[in-house]
Scaffold this motif. Structure first.
Motif, PDB file in Angstrom:
ATOM      1  N   UNK A 254      39.042  52.390  47.376  1.00  0.00           N
ATOM      2  CA  UNK A 254      40.179  51.553  47.761  1.00  0.00           C
ATOM      3  C   UNK A 254      41.194  51.497  46.630  1.00  0.00           C
ATOM      4  N   UNK A 255      42.452  51.783  46.980  1.00  0.00           N
ATOM      5  CA  UNK A 255      43.548  51.676  46.021  1.00  0.00           C
ATOM      6  C   UNK A 255      44.656  50.827  46.631  1.00  0.00           C
ATOM      7  N   UNK A 293      45.061  40.434  43.821  1.00  0.00           N
ATOM      8  CA  UNK A 293      44.917  39.385  44.836  1.00  0.00           C
ATOM      9  C   UNK A 293      44.889  39.978  46.240  1.00  0.00           C
ATOM     10  N   UNK A 294      45.705  41.009  46.464  1.00  0.00           N
ATOM     11  CA  UNK A 294      45.709  41.679  47.771  1.00  0.00           C
ATOM     12  C   UNK A 294      44.342  42.284  48.052  1.00  0.00           C
ATOM     13  N   UNK A 316      37.107  50.649  43.390  1.00  0.00           N
ATOM     14  CA  UNK A 316      38.431  50.034  43.479  1.00  0.00           C
ATOM     15  C   UNK A 316      39.211  50.293  42.190  1.00  0.00           C
ATOM     16  N   UNK A 317      40.528  50.155  42.268  1.00  0.00           N
ATOM     17  CA  UNK A 317      41.370  50.394  41.097  1.00  0.00           C
ATOM     18  C   UNK A 317      41.098  49.369  40.000  1.00  0.00           C
ATOM     19  N   UNK A 318      40.995  48.111  40.382  1.00  0.00           N
ATOM     20  CA  UNK A 318      40.654  47.040  39.438  1.00  0.00           C
ATOM     21  C   UNK A 318      39.702  46.085  40.130  1.00  0.00           C
ATOM     22  N   UNK A 340      30.226  47.242  43.726  1.00  0.00           N
ATOM     23  CA  UNK A 340      31.686  47.348  43.645  1.00  0.00           C
ATOM     24  C   UNK A 340      32.022  47.718  42.211  1.00  0.00           C
ATOM     25  N   UNK A 341      32.671  48.865  42.019  1.00  0.00           N
ATOM     26  CA  UNK A 341      32.925  49.393  40.673  1.00  0.00           C
ATOM     27  C   UNK A 341      34.388  49.789  40.525  1.00  0.00           C
ATOM     28  N   UNK A 342      34.843  49.793  39.281  1.00  0.00           N
ATOM     29  CA  UNK A 342      36.204  50.266  39.000  1.00  0.00           C
ATOM     30  C   UNK A 342      36.214  51.324  37.893  1.00  0.00           C
ATOM     31  N   UNK A 343      35.283  51.243  36.973  1.00  0.00           N
ATOM     32  CA  UNK A 343      35.238  52.205  35.868  1.00  0.00           C
ATOM     33  C   UNK A 343      34.346  53.369  36.252  1.00  0.00           C
TER      34      UNK A 343
END
Length: 608
Positions: A254-255, A293-294, A316-318, A340-343
């Motif tokens: 997800x971005x 927040x989105x 996810x991006x962040x 759920x990961x971002x790095x």
């Protein structure tokens, strides 16, 4: 001001986790939110400063707040999702997508099972694989299976009335069960292998095919060995084109992109290292939410609705603030661990980059879309009290570095969006370094001298990135050339210098005004102003780089003459180095992964 006595209410509010519901004058539910600490979260809405225009609009409508205390933050998340789904409050982000997802259906109860695209309730007996992001992704998968495993895909009525093989058998895309050209055992094996592929066990399937190929070859059954070889090559080709060797698992990527009051969420669906497809969402934003927040609001709506299969991993991006409770809630719903990961690195990092680029591109296209543009133009017409929506608009901006290499930009928009063929850059000369007023005057004179002579079309509205000083320069230039019927509007950053709080300066009256943060006219003005800013900076950097006559590789920390020489020898030119990925930079002698990332970041900060 609101009639709600916030001070008295907040004094006795609990600090436990829970859900808060904000109600309006008529008892209508305005907003639902969750909190780890209810008192801290609700208090933040009533602080003296730092609220966005949309949040202040919400607060002014509040007449009552009700809370539901929960035992954990996860319970609060689930309750929040249910309340938003049931009541659809106007200030919450909503997910407007009621379209059902397509599946691949396998009629396992039949003697000769068939494959088909399925959408809707799962009433028929058999197995359902999916959901897939689009019908196109289903058809692509069915097309591959037709070539590799040859399970029939025809309608039952067509199948029962065959007396000879159809065209699909003739071209090698069906095994001909309708006329008994394949045994029950062999067809059941094809169905079993199809099941392996559709359940994401491609590696196991390819291992079986490889074993069968070797066995057939050993027993001198060369035609069968060649068939298994061809099947294996087809599957390996898919892995090469769509996936990454050695990467496994089912995940979503997800971005999020946010700009000018709009948001775009791009979802990539990865199954067994294959990109099955993607979907784009434009959740309406209500409170000037940032990307984080989105994402935090979007993910529960997307995954807890019951329509979407929850994958083992979400990238996810962040990481949103509530990533931990959300992962726990998704794990409970899925009955297994969900991360759920971002790095991420390597293949996952490339997928994330792909999703972000797609999100950025789609949001830009969405903002320039005709329907969106028409609404914003009509809103601008009302705000400026024009007789008709403007059909041509120009915006000027100035860019320099402490007076060095000053460049002015002129961007042009019409009723469809930017007209890049009409953009112009002006290299400003002969002024006192850093004098923005003189730079603006010179650029406007050079532009409107030509337009006054008939060498182009005059705009209906002229935007100036600046305040009263720059606007007065524009009015002076237009008056000098006798140009009338062009509305001049200055766009100043305002006292807070934040997006959504711009001050508009009317060129005719000098009157200043501030539009609401959710006004479509303001979003259009921001888009045009930001484009002028981008174009000016691009021109300034190009002019500055040319003037300094230095290589783009100079000034990179840790890269001296020897390493520059090695980089140029490996890639052939500075542009080749700029276009290289981090993995490619690591292949150069003397460049480790850390330095490669430094080089990549430096070059792309220059180019952006």
């Amino acid at each position: 001001m609101t009639d709600f006595d916030a001070e008295s209410y907040l004094k006795n509010l609990t600090t436990r986790p829970g859900v808060y519901q904000m109600y309006g004058k008529e008892g209508d539910l305005l907003y639902v939110g969750k909190a780890k600490n209810l008192k801290n979260r609700v208090t933040s809405y009533f602080r003296a400063s730092g609220l966005t225009a949309k949040t202040m609009a919400l607060v002014n409508r509040i007449r009552d707040i009700q809370v539901t205390v929960t035992s954990t933050e996860v319970d609060a998340l689930l309750l929040e999702h249910n309340l938003i789904k049931e009541h659809r409050p106007p200030y919450n982000i909503s997910l407007k997508d009621d379209k059902s997802y397509p599946y691949i259906y396998l009629s396992t109860h039949d003697r000769w099972p068939r494959l088909a695209l399925h959408r809707g309730p799962k009433r028929r007996k058999g197995e359902y694989f999916g959901p897939y992001p689009s019908a196109g992704a289903v058809r692509s998968t069915l097309h591959l299976l037709q070539k590799v495993l040859k399970v029939r895909q025809c309608q039952d009525s067509y199948f029962r009335n065959r007396s000879r093989p159809c065209l699909q058998y003739q071209i090698g895309r069906c095994s001909g069960p309708c006329v008994g050209l394949v045994s029950d055992e062999d067809y059941a094996e094809q169905v079993e292998k199809t099941d392996l592929f559709l359940t994401g066990k491609s590696q196991e399937l390819m291992g079986r095919l490889a074993d069968e190929m070797e066995s057939a070859s050993t027993d001198l059954r060369f035609e069968e060995a060649a068939e298994r070889r061809d099947q294996l090559m087809q599957l390996q080709k898919v892995q090469t084109v769509q996936g990454i060797e050695g990467v496994r698992g089912n995940l979503d990527v997800l971005a999020v992109s946010v700009a000018n009051g709009s948001a775009c969420v791009q979802v990539l669906f990865i199954r067994e290292a294959r990109v099955l497809g993607s979907r784009t969402y434009y959740p309406p934003t209500r409170l000037d939410e940032d990307a984080n927040a989105v994402l935090e609001a979007f993910m529960p709506l997307f995954y807890l609705s019951g329509k979407q299969v929850i994958p083992h991993e979400i990238i996810v991006t962040d990481l949103p603030e509530g990533a931990g409770p959300l992962a726990e809630a998704l794990s409970i719903r899925a009955g297994r661990k969900v991360e759920i990961r971002s790095k991420v690195r390597e293949a996952r990092a490339r997928w994330l980059e792909m999703a972000q680029q797609t999100s950025d591109t789609n949001l830009t296209a969405h903002l320039s879309g005709k329907q969106t543009m028409a609404g914003r133009l009509e809103s601008l017409r009302r705000e400026l009290d024009l007789d008709a929506p403007p059909t041509r608009m120009e915006c000027f901006d100035i860019s320099h570095s402490s007076g060095e290499a000053t460049v002015a930009s002129c961007v042009v928009f019409d009723n469809t969006g930017p007209r890049k063929a009409d953009y112009r850059k002006f290299n400003v000369e002969g002024i006192q370094p850093g004098d923005d007023y003189a730079a603006m005057q010179q650029a406007l004179e050079r532009r409107y001298k030509r337009l006054a002579a008939g060498e182009g079309s005059l705009p209906d509205v002229l935007f100036i990135d600046g305040g009263k000083g720059q606007v007065s320069q524009a009015m002076s230039v237009l008056g000098h050339y006798g140009i009338e019927n062009v509305r001049v509007l200055g766009v100043a950053k305002g006292t807070t210098r934040k997006a959504g709080f711009e001050t508009l300066v009317d060129g005719e009256t000098g009157k200043e005004s501030v539009l609401r943060g959710d006004n479509p006219a303001l979003h259009l003005i921001q888009q045009i102003r930001d484009e002028a800013h981008r174009f000016a900076i691009t021109g300034h950097r190009a002019r500055r780089a040319k003037a300094r006559k230095t290589s783009t590789l100079e000034g990179i920390p840790g890269v001296g003459a020897k390493r520059r020489r090695e980089l140029l020898r490996h890639f052939g030119s500075a542009s080749g180095v700029s276009g290289a990925r981090v993995e490619e930079l690591c292949k150069v002698e003397g460049i480790n992964s850390s330095l490669a990332q430094t080089i990549y970041d430096h070059l792309h900060s220059i180019n952006d």
